[in-house]
Design an enzyme around this catalytic site. Sequence first.
Site, PDB file in Angstrom:
ATOM      1  N   ALA A   1      22.543  -9.763  24.098  1.00  0.00           N
ATOM      2  CA  ALA A   1      24.162  -9.836  23.531  1.00  0.00           C
ATOM      3  C   ALA A   1      25.133 -10.784  24.142  1.00  0.00           C
ATOM      4  O   ALA A   1      26.294 -11.188  23.387  1.00  0.00           O
ATOM      5  CB  ALA A   1      24.628  -8.726  22.653  1.00  0.00           C
TER       6      ALA A   1
ATOM      7  N   GLY B   1      29.149 -11.771  23.553  1.00  0.00           N
ATOM      8  CA  GLY B   1      29.159 -11.553  22.909  1.00  0.00           C
ATOM      9  C   GLY B   1      29.614 -12.208  20.816  1.00  0.00           C
ATOM     10  O   GLY B   1      29.754 -12.006  19.794  1.00  0.00           O
ATOM     11  N   GLY B   2      29.555 -13.317  21.196  1.00  0.00           N
ATOM     12  CA  GLY B   2      30.201 -14.438  20.485  1.00  0.00           C
ATOM     13  C   GLY B   2      29.005 -14.505  19.061  1.00  0.00           C
ATOM     14  O   GLY B   2      29.461 -14.289  18.121  1.00  0.00           O
TER      15      GLY B   2
ATOM     16  N   ASP C   1      17.980 -14.466  21.883  1.00  0.00           N
ATOM     17  CA  ASP C   1      19.186 -15.700  21.971  1.00  0.00           C
ATOM     18  C   ASP C   1      18.302 -15.680  23.405  1.00  0.00           C
ATOM     19  O   ASP C   1      19.065 -14.692  24.479  1.00  0.00           O
ATOM     20  CB  ASP C   1      20.416 -15.375  21.956  1.00  0.00           C
ATOM     21  CG  ASP C   1      21.282 -16.638  22.236  1.00  0.00           C
ATOM     22  OD1 ASP C   1      20.606 -17.929  22.295  1.00  0.00           O
ATOM     23  OD2 ASP C   1      22.451 -16.451  23.234  1.00  0.00           O
TER      24      ASP C   1
ATOM     25  N   CYS D   1      18.984 -22.386  24.761  1.00  0.00           N
ATOM     26  CA  CYS D   1      20.363 -23.311  24.907  1.00  0.00           C
ATOM     27  C   CYS D   1      19.152 -24.188  25.531  1.00  0.00           C
ATOM     28  O   CYS D   1      20.634 -24.958  26.840  1.00  0.00           O
ATOM     29  CB  CYS D   1      21.331 -22.787  25.283  1.00  0.00           C
ATOM     30  SG  CYS D   1      21.575 -21.861  26.844  1.00  0.00           S
TER      31      CYS D   1
END
Length: 461
Positions: free
Chosen positions: A111, A114-115, A179, A232
């Site tokens: 996380a 935190g976005g 993510d 990403c």
Amino acid sequence: MRLPEDFLNKMSALMEKDEYESLIQSYEKPRYYGLRINTLKISVEEFLKISPFELEPIPWVRDGFYYREGESPGKHPYYNAGLYYIQEPSAMLPGEVVDSQPGERILDLCAAPGGKTVQIAAGMKGRGILVANDISSDRVKALIKNIELCGVRNAIVTNETPQKLAGAFPEFFDKILVDAPCSGEGMFRKDQDAVKSWEKFKSEKCSAMQWDILEQVDKMLRPGGYIIYSTCTFSPEENEKMISAFLSLNNGYEVVEISTVGGMERGRPGWAEGNQAVAGTVRLWPHRVKGEGHFAALLRKKAGESRAAAYIPSDSDSRNDVRLNFFRSFAEENLSEDLNIGGGGYFDIKGSNLYAFPERVPELKGIRVAKFGWYLGEFGKNRFEPSHSMVVSLNKQDLKNTIDFACDSKELSSYLKGETLMLEGEKGMKAVCVNGYTLGWAKQMDYMLKNLYPKGWRRMS
């Protein structure tokens, strides 16, 4: 920009010549800047009325906007009020794919900072259970700060390995966002450090970590639930091939197609031995969209009989603790009468700290918990000291005693620097606001306003 030779060779072999040249040329173009309006604090419509920046909608996210290079949203008081979160535009896609809803149980496994966590929290509207985890204790600090800044009340922040969490949350979550840590090729234009770290953390090493994570994630997801997997990077080994391999060994999953907008491209089956299922995933390329490189996949765990025992919620509830009387006295003096903190959930006192949470959670014994729900404050000797987390999670109308400054006022600038203000007023605690949005606490003395803005949040200039 100087790019790693191995990276150039790899992309040249994967892509057609014209597309490869377009990708490489994109690194010489300016990057894009974005912010996401925090709808826990303000609606998109209301923020656009007061925005000090010229904004352009980001196509793949409902509350995300581009702002112009040269603007400094991090220096504006609205940032300190948590009205928006500054985030790279492509990085907003995974949080949008989560499509969080009130009352769900959601895990953001990797996380920090935190976005995506606060984006998920906005959709949950304070209801349900949001677990935000990061394995790095240093990164957890930034995660907690951003959660508090954005007024998130229903988050548990943990600092654990996926393996430990899998033992505490068997088939518990409706949705899990991974993510994943990755080789970061998609961030080369945004961050020169990503170019340097690529040499140390190439796709082979990252894909091994990603696989280990996905194996644990399956154990925590309920039948019928969703995994949102994102990176990403451009690397097929970390994207299409990873999803294809996971599907081949977990036939209880299916890919849910993500809609493509704003130049997004579908995943490439040819990069996963022709597995057509990965065509439902999406890619964001810096030469096709106004943003950096990203990949996202939405996987649904097919419905079936749960193998996990029904979870037993913790019996920890501090409603009858006598110290709550100090909190109730504070609330009666400072909070709106219809603000029933803890009324829809429960209180928990850990040491001298008071927390509130909207519902009971599983027993977390043995799990490193860095933040448990909404931190309200601390009990002292015959008193209650409210936290910064409490006030920034409240609206001005929730508070009886406030003082409001304009965003360009000298008083506000002094307050954000932690300075004492020479102002008269009625004695007691006051919530300091900027144009009606809460910033922090202050204490009115005889002829001065004692500044209680946290030291770690203060501005240097």
